[in-house]
Each structure stands twice: as C-alpha cells, then as structure tokens.
Design a protein around this motif. Structure first.
Motif, short mmCIF file in Angstrom:
data_model
loop_
_atom_site.label_atom_id
_atom_site.label_comp_id
_atom_site.label_asym_id
_atom_site.label_seq_id
_atom_site.Cartn_x
_atom_site.Cartn_y
_atom_site.Cartn_z
N GLU A 32 -16.47 24.66 34.88
CA GLU A 32 -15.31 24.17 34.15
C GLU A 32 -14.29 25.29 33.94
O GLU A 32 -13.10 25.12 34.23
CB GLU A 32 -15.72 23.59 32.80
N ILE A 33 -14.75 26.44 33.45
CA ILE A 33 -13.83 27.55 33.19
C ILE A 33 -13.22 28.06 34.49
O ILE A 33 -12.03 28.42 34.53
CB ILE A 33 -14.56 28.68 32.44
N GLY A 34 -13.99 28.07 35.56
CA GLY A 34 -13.47 28.51 36.84
C GLY A 34 -12.39 27.61 37.39
O GLY A 34 -11.57 28.04 38.22
N SER A 35 -12.34 26.36 36.95
CA SER A 35 -11.35 25.40 37.45
C SER A 35 -10.03 25.45 36.68
O SER A 35 -9.06 24.81 37.08
CB SER A 35 -11.91 23.97 37.39
N TRP A 36 -10.00 26.20 35.56
CA TRP A 36 -8.80 26.20 34.72
C TRP A 36 -7.63 26.85 35.44
O TRP A 36 -7.76 27.92 36.05
CB TRP A 36 -9.06 26.95 33.42
N GLN A 37 -6.47 26.22 35.37
CA GLN A 37 -5.20 26.80 35.80
C GLN A 37 -4.56 27.44 34.57
O GLN A 37 -4.33 26.76 33.57
CB GLN A 37 -4.29 25.73 36.41
N LEU A 38 -4.27 28.72 34.66
CA LEU A 38 -3.88 29.47 33.47
C LEU A 38 -2.50 30.10 33.60
O LEU A 38 -2.11 30.56 34.67
CB LEU A 38 -4.90 30.58 33.20
#
Length: 242
Positions: A101-107
């Motif tokens: 989930e965290i790896g998929s975040w666009q930041l």
C-alpha cells in the motif's frame, strides 16, 4: 575613466538573470508568475474554486525528493520486519499488505498552509508568499465519509456520523491481530495529524471532521521499540499523498 568603461562593459555584455518563476497547477490549469506571488492573488484568479468548503483544499510542492526518500526509508524498515516473519504467518501477510500500500502512494510535499481565499485575503498571516518553484493546488468536494486504513482486515470507508468518535468508527471494522490496541492516528482533511488514545484507560473522545482518515498502527509489543517511530513516520507521510 577605465573603471567607468569596465562597469558599462559588464552591464552591456553580462546576461541579466531572470527572476525565478512561480508556477501553480490548479485543476489542470497552469498559472505562471514571473515574480513572487501571494496565495490570495493565486486564488483570486482561479476560475474553478470552492465557494464554501475549503477544508479539503491543499497546496503541494512538486519536485520534493525528501518526501520520496521518506517513503523509501519506511519501505526499507518494513522490508526488514517482513524478513523476520515466518512466511504465511498473519504478521507476514499484514506487513506485506502495508508495504504494498505505501509503495503505491503517489506523493508530493503538502505545505503547512491553510487554503482559504477569504482568510488569505483578509489575514496577512494566512497569506504566504511563494518566491519560486512549482506547486499544485488541490480542491476536493466536501466528503461525507470516514476512511479506516492500516492494520485492519481491509481498508474501509464508513458514512460520516456527527455523533461518532474515532473509537466508534474503529468498532465497526475488523482490526488485525498485529494492530495497536492503545493508539490510532487521526488524519484530518486540513492537514492535521493527531495520535489519539483508543483504549479504555486513555480513550480520547474526538469526533473527526468529514473526510478524515483513521490509521490503525502496528502494535509496539509485537515488533519492540522500532515500531513507535515507524508508526509516526507512516502517519506523517500519509498527509503527502495525492
């Protein structure tokens, strides 16, 4: 005379450095300024902006590598924890799901700026100046839901209820075995992040704003003293998601 000639030669031959540009992307519309600009000026020319509800509005700075590095650091710590678990165990699955989930975040880096046209126009303290760089202003409609994520069986969206506290929402989801039982994080749409007590001995009766997210963190006792700071980092990083 010679000195005067040198000064004139430098003025004529040396390139003039242009002032850094300030660029805003608002709903796909690009606004560029060739000099420092204040928030109220930007908001005054935006064609599509909210007329009543500003709490979901935010300013993000593009090209913020430190935020991407924070994400990489968190993923590295989670990967180390995953390697310590037995494959197939509930802890392995839950940590792996959190990692994905965290790896998929666009930041992008969300600035600590209250985006409200009337406040920016009338209150100098709420009208910051942008001197250079590229920014994105996000407007979102008023939300009538509360989202729960983290150490839950699955991320869940629940209808917003004015009388509900954070613990009331948590009571309506299945919490993972590796979830923290004493604390949760409340992420409100205006950018505020709070760590709240949710156990019987430290319970804080806080009613979240509509559009808030409740993050259930990892249990300290399960992974020892490394998890407290990691939970804090994850909650803070969540506010920079797009």
């Amino acid at each position: 005379m010679l000195r005067t000639f040198c000064v004139l030669f430098c003025l004529l031959s040396c390139p003039v450095t242009a002032a850094p540009a300030v660029t805003f992307n608002v709903a796909g519309q690009i606004y560029t300024f060739d000099q420092p600009v204040r928030l109220a000026t930007v908001l005054s020319i935006v064609e599509q902006k909210p007329t009543q509800y500003w709490a979901n509005a935010a300013v993000y700075e593009l090209n913020a590598p430190e935020i991407v590095q924070q994400q990489a650091d968190i993923l590295q710590q989670l990967a180390a924890l995953i390697r310590e678990q037995s494959k197939g165990s509930s802890e392995y699955r839950q940590l792996s799901a959190l990692y994905q989930e965290i790896g998929s975040w666009q930041l992008m880096r969300r600035l600590n700026v209250i985006v409200d046209y009337d406040q920016a126009r009338l209150n100098p303290a709420r009208n910051p100046q942008f001197n250079s760089g590229e920014y994105y202003i996000r407007f979102k409609d008023r939300s009538q839901v509360i989202r729960l994520s983290g150490m839950v069986a699955q991320a869940t969206t629940l209808p917003f209820k004015t009388e509900y506290t954070v613990t009331d929402y948590i009571d309506h989801v299945v919490v993972a075995a590796s979830a923290h039982r004493d604390f949760a994080y409340l992420l409100e749409p205006d950018g505020d992040v709070r760590k709240l007590g949710i156990a019987y001995w430290n319970r804080q009766h806080v009613q979240p704003m509509p559009g808030s997210e409740i993050f259930i963190p990892l249990q300290d006792e399960l992974f020892f003293d490394r998890i407290g700071p990691l939970n804090d980092k994850i909650a803070q990083l969540m506010m920079h998601r797009m």
